[in-house]
Design a protein around this motif. Structure first.
Motif, PDB file in Angstrom:
ATOM      1  N   MET A 241      44.450  46.143  43.644  1.00 28.66           N
ATOM      2  CA  MET A 241      43.205  45.468  44.005  1.00 28.66           C
ATOM      3  C   MET A 241      42.034  46.421  44.248  1.00 28.66           C
ATOM      4  O   MET A 241      42.184  47.445  44.908  1.00 28.66           O
ATOM      5  CB  MET A 241      43.462  44.665  45.292  1.00 28.66           C
ATOM      6  CG  MET A 241      44.731  43.834  45.232  1.00 28.66           C
ATOM      7  SD  MET A 241      45.119  42.997  46.785  1.00 28.66           S
ATOM      8  CE  MET A 241      45.591  44.375  47.849  1.00 28.66           C
TER       9      MET A 241
ATOM     10  N   PHE B 144      37.055  42.337  48.713  1.00 34.27           N
ATOM     11  CA  PHE B 144      36.897  42.640  47.294  1.00 34.27           C
ATOM     12  C   PHE B 144      35.417  42.731  46.961  1.00 34.27           C
ATOM     13  O   PHE B 144      34.607  42.001  47.543  1.00 34.27           O
ATOM     14  CB  PHE B 144      37.494  41.518  46.444  1.00 34.27           C
ATOM     15  CG  PHE B 144      38.988  41.517  46.412  1.00 34.27           C
ATOM     16  CD1 PHE B 144      39.665  42.134  45.369  1.00 34.27           C
ATOM     17  CD2 PHE B 144      39.724  40.887  47.407  1.00 34.27           C
ATOM     18  CE1 PHE B 144      41.045  42.127  45.329  1.00 34.27           C
ATOM     19  CE2 PHE B 144      41.110  40.888  47.366  1.00 34.27           C
ATOM     20  CZ  PHE B 144      41.779  41.506  46.321  1.00 34.27           C
TER      21      PHE B 144
ATOM     22  N   TYR C  95      46.027  40.191  37.314  1.00 34.13           N
ATOM     23  CA  TYR C  95      45.567  40.526  38.670  1.00 34.13           C
ATOM     24  C   TYR C  95      45.427  39.262  39.515  1.00 34.13           C
ATOM     25  O   TYR C  95      45.732  39.271  40.704  1.00 34.13           O
ATOM     26  CB  TYR C  95      44.250  41.321  38.602  1.00 34.13           C
ATOM     27  CG  TYR C  95      44.442  42.565  37.766  1.00 34.13           C
ATOM     28  CD1 TYR C  95      44.972  43.722  38.319  1.00 34.13           C
ATOM     29  CD2 TYR C  95      44.202  42.542  36.390  1.00 34.13           C
ATOM     30  CE1 TYR C  95      45.224  44.843  37.548  1.00 34.13           C
ATOM     31  CE2 TYR C  95      44.455  43.657  35.599  1.00 34.13           C
ATOM     32  CZ  TYR C  95      44.964  44.801  36.186  1.00 34.13           C
ATOM     33  OH  TYR C  95      45.236  45.900  35.400  1.00 34.13           O
ATOM     34  N   SER C  96      44.977  38.163  38.869  1.00 35.77           N
ATOM     35  CA  SER C  96      44.822  36.945  39.663  1.00 35.77           C
ATOM     36  C   SER C  96      46.205  36.379  39.998  1.00 35.77           C
ATOM     37  O   SER C  96      46.441  35.959  41.125  1.00 35.77           O
ATOM     38  CB  SER C  96      43.945  35.925  38.952  1.00 35.77           C
ATOM     39  OG  SER C  96      44.558  35.484  37.786  1.00 35.77           O
TER      40      SER C  96
ATOM     41  N   ALA D 208      50.406  43.344  43.534  1.00 32.83           N
ATOM     42  CA  ALA D 208      48.967  43.168  43.368  1.00 32.83           C
ATOM     43  C   ALA D 208      48.313  44.538  43.452  1.00 32.83           C
ATOM     44  O   ALA D 208      48.682  45.359  44.296  1.00 32.83           O
ATOM     45  CB  ALA D 208      48.421  42.244  44.446  1.00 32.83           C
TER      46      ALA D 208
ATOM     47  N   LEU E 128      47.769  38.521  42.799  1.00 32.43           N
ATOM     48  CA  LEU E 128      47.074  38.358  44.085  1.00 32.43           C
ATOM     49  C   LEU E 128      47.294  36.953  44.652  1.00 32.43           C
ATOM     50  O   LEU E 128      47.668  36.803  45.820  1.00 32.43           O
ATOM     51  CB  LEU E 128      45.567  38.620  43.951  1.00 32.43           C
ATOM     52  CG  LEU E 128      44.791  38.324  45.234  1.00 32.43           C
ATOM     53  CD1 LEU E 128      45.123  39.339  46.329  1.00 32.43           C
ATOM     54  CD2 LEU E 128      43.292  38.279  45.007  1.00 32.43           C
TER      55      LEU E 128
ATOM     56  N   ALA F 193      38.322  39.908  38.742  1.00 34.99           N
ATOM     57  CA  ALA F 193      39.046  40.612  39.801  1.00 34.99           C
ATOM     58  C   ALA F 193      38.119  41.539  40.591  1.00 34.99           C
ATOM     59  O   ALA F 193      38.568  42.435  41.285  1.00 34.99           O
ATOM     60  CB  ALA F 193      40.246  41.383  39.235  1.00 34.99           C
TER      61      ALA F 193
ATOM     62  N   ASN G  96      46.343  50.396  38.346  1.00 28.05           N
ATOM     63  CA  ASN G  96      46.140  49.022  37.896  1.00 28.05           C
ATOM     64  C   ASN G  96      46.989  48.684  36.679  1.00 28.05           C
ATOM     65  O   ASN G  96      47.095  47.526  36.290  1.00 28.05           O
ATOM     66  CB  ASN G  96      44.664  48.787  37.532  1.00 28.05           C
ATOM     67  CG  ASN G  96      43.822  48.491  38.741  1.00 28.05           C
ATOM     68  OD1 ASN G  96      44.353  48.097  39.777  1.00 28.05           O
ATOM     69  ND2 ASN G  96      42.515  48.662  38.619  1.00 28.05           N
TER      70      ASN G  96
ATOM     71  N   CYS H  74      39.537  46.642  46.404  1.00 26.52           N
ATOM     72  CA  CYS H  74      39.090  46.084  47.683  1.00 26.52           C
ATOM     73  C   CYS H  74      39.236  47.131  48.779  1.00 26.52           C
ATOM     74  O   CYS H  74      39.976  48.095  48.637  1.00 26.52           O
ATOM     75  CB  CYS H  74      39.922  44.853  48.042  1.00 26.52           C
ATOM     76  SG  CYS H  74      41.632  45.207  48.434  1.00 26.52           S
TER      77      CYS H  74
END
Ligand SMILES: Nc1ncnc2c1ncn2[C@@H]1O[C@H](COP(=O)(O)OP(=O)(O)O)[C@@H](O)[C@H]1O
Ligand SMILES: C=C(OP(=O)(O)O)C(=O)O
Ligand SMILES: [Mn+2]
Length: 538
Positions: free
Chosen positions: A226, A242, A414-415, A224, A418, A401, A215, A228
């Motif tokens: 994530m 996510f 992160y936003s 990205a 993504l 996130a 990350n 998820c």
């Protein structure tokens, strides 16, 4: 790799002693070591009827966020998001003194396991991670969870990009004077590319530790990164799920109609979505063959159960007396339908899983572009019992996130990465409540699975829709195979005013939480797409 080279490497790190070095043991070697009669205390493992081995992880049965530190130095000072909560700063000196404790601990061992793995499917972005541990089942855990290099890749492994030294048997006596939270520590030094662990035996610290490092490195390269799960259909259609711990990433991504990419940690680059891991880490509390057949079947030889109560060799998944966070780790190929290597194309469907303990969120909402950003930054959910120390009942939380505990950079990193990918590839986002509604019960797995089917096959987009006030969300009023009367959460209360009261409370929490993003025009613009306490005039 030759043991002499490994011994030299250990010496370079400062680990010197009369130990035997076991390099990348096979599952058979791990099994023999785990059940050896020489094992003491929490080292001991037990064979269960399914063929899986079962261990107890000791005092820690979940992660310990308050004991997690990152060295603040020239490398990290201006990059890490020092939020005072997730990424706690420490000094190189304190790190050095804890490292000394860990090295001394390992120097006394009879056996040291060195396990070389990859974190990340793609050669250009993966980290070559070396784990140095003294407990056989910890070596087993990382062998299950990380990507197992082939013989050829091991021969050519070279220098690791990151090393994790686990001295779980040692604790730090100087913690008070050093201003730390306790005698236990999980510390990262990005300059030395080193993670050290003391006091906690819980394997999740190694798994999520390297996730936090991915990350850090990947978003800085524009990718990205994530929290998820991901799966892909026959037509190559990729879906991402996510969610915070316990919201259903692992459960819902194991779908007999689709191929699993991974259950927890992924990247998204110019070629598509890829897994960081080589295994899955599933919750087993109340697991049943009927409700979760794929996960049930994955519990066999080479799988590793944690903190499950075992009676005469039989695992009792209903027993949460050690912890609610009972787990199993297994190599990803224990799931029948997978893609290998663990990657696929670009994602088209993005699902945000939220286990709402308030019973306010609809079981599914269709998000527009702004809402996709808004709800990603909010990451509203409830922390469920077990995965973190001290959490014993569902607690509402906003986790940017859907993974705040693992974000090393500012949440907007992160936003941005993504949402950029989503726009580029025309992905649509949905908010799915896998938690509670007005009945006081959790929405059934059967209903949630049917909702996910409708998202994936697109039938949700053609369903009749309505708007839920206050939460400001668009919902379908009918979906194939979903129980009637649950899609609008107001219908699950005896009196809709009960819902309204709770919704107002939750909406005000959303609004207050979002203030932190309102110092930019971009952030301010998103407020209108979130929950509203006043009637909207437009
Ligand atoms: N409606 C639902 N959707 C998803 N999971 C549910 C639902 N109801 C109950 N559960 C349970 O919640 C847990 C979800 O855990 P898991 O899939 O491991 O979450 P994660 O991988 O996100 O940490 C499982 O034990 C699952 O059986
Ligand atoms: C292992 C963990 O992940 P999850 O519960 O999301 O599977 C964790 O958060 O420690
Ligand atoms: Mn999971």
């Amino acid at each position: 790799m030759k043991n002499t080279k490994i011994i030299q490497d250990l010496e370079k790190l400062g680990i010197k002693g009369n130990f035997e070095v076991v390099y990348n043991p096979s599952y058979e070697e791990l099994y023999q070591a785990e059940v050896s009669s020489e094992n003491q205390g929490f080292e001991k493992a037990e064979l269960t009827e399914s063929g899986a081995v079962s261990v107890k992880t000791g005092i820690f049965t979940g992660r310990s966020p308050k004991d997690r530190y990152i060295v603040q130095d020239d490398v990290t000072r201006d990059t890490i998001f020092w939020d005072g909560k997730v990424n706690l700063p420490t000094t190189a000196e304190i790190f050095g003194s804890c490292k000394e404790l860990v090295l001394n601990q390992l120097a006394e061992s009879k056996k040291i396991y060195v396990v070389d793995t990859f974190c990340g499917t793609n050669a250009d972005t993966r980290l070559k991670v070396r784990f140095i541990v003294e407990v056989a089942w910890q070596a087993h855990f990382v062998t299950n969870m990380f990507i197992r290099p082939s013989h050829y890749e091991l021969e050519n492994f070279g220098e690791p990009d990151f090393t994790v030294i686990n001295g779980s048997k040692t604790t730090n006596p100087n913690w008070e004077a050093q201003g730390l939270n306790s005698e236990n520590f999980i510390m990262f030094n990005l300059t030395e590319k080193l993670q050290i662990i003391g006091g906690t035996w819980y394997g999740g610290e190694m798994k999520k530790g390297m996730f936090a490092m991915m990350n850090y490195y990947l978003p800085l390269k524009g990718m990205a990164s994530m929290h998820c799960s991901a799966n892909v259909g026959e037509k190559g259609d990729v879906a991402l799920f996510f969610g915070l711990s316990g919201t259903g990433k692992t459960t819902l991504s194991a779908d007999p109609k689709r191929y699993l990419i991974g259950d927890d940690e992924h990247g998204w680059d110019n070629n598509g979505v890829f897994n960081y891991e080589g295994g899955c880490y599933a919750k087993v509390i109340d697991l049943s063959e009927e409700k979760e057949p794929d996960i049930f079947a994955a519990i066999k030889r080479d799988a590793l159960l944690e903190n499950v109560v075992v009676n005469n060799g039989v695992a009792d998944y209903t027993d949460g007396s050690i912890t609610e966070n009972t787990r199993v780790s297994y190599p990803i190929y224990h799931i029948n339908k997978i893609v290998l290597p663990s990657k696929a194309g670009h994602a088209k469907k993005i699902v945000y899983l939220s286990a709402d303990a308030f019973g306010v969120l609809p079981p599914v909402s269709i998000l527009n572009e702004d809402q996709a950003q808004y709800h990603f930054l909010c990451g509203y959910t409830s922390k469920l019992a077990g995965t973190e120390r001290g959490i014993t009942e569902p607690q509402p939380s906003f986790s940017p996130a859907f993974g705040e505990a693992f974000l090393t950079l500012h949440p907007t990193m992160y936003s941005k990465t993504l949402i950029g990918k989503m726009q580029e590839h025309g992905a649509k986002a949905y908010l799915v409540n896998t938690g509670w509604n007005g009945t006081g019960k959790r929405i059934s797995l059967k209903d949630t699975r049917a909702i996910i089917d409708a998202i994936i096959d697109g039938s949700i987009d053609n369903a009749p829709k309505t708007q839920v006030p206050i939460m400001n969300l668009e919902i379908p009023t009918e979906l194939p195979n979903v129980s009637t009367g649950i899609l609008d959460p107001r219908d699950t209360y005896e009196n809709a005013s009960e819902w309204e009261e709770k919704a107002k409370d939750l909406a005000s929490r959303y609004i207050k939480n979002f203030e932190q993003y309102c110092d930019t025009e971009e952030g301010k613009k998103l407020v209108a797409s979130g929950p509203q306490l006043q009637e909207q005039t437009i």
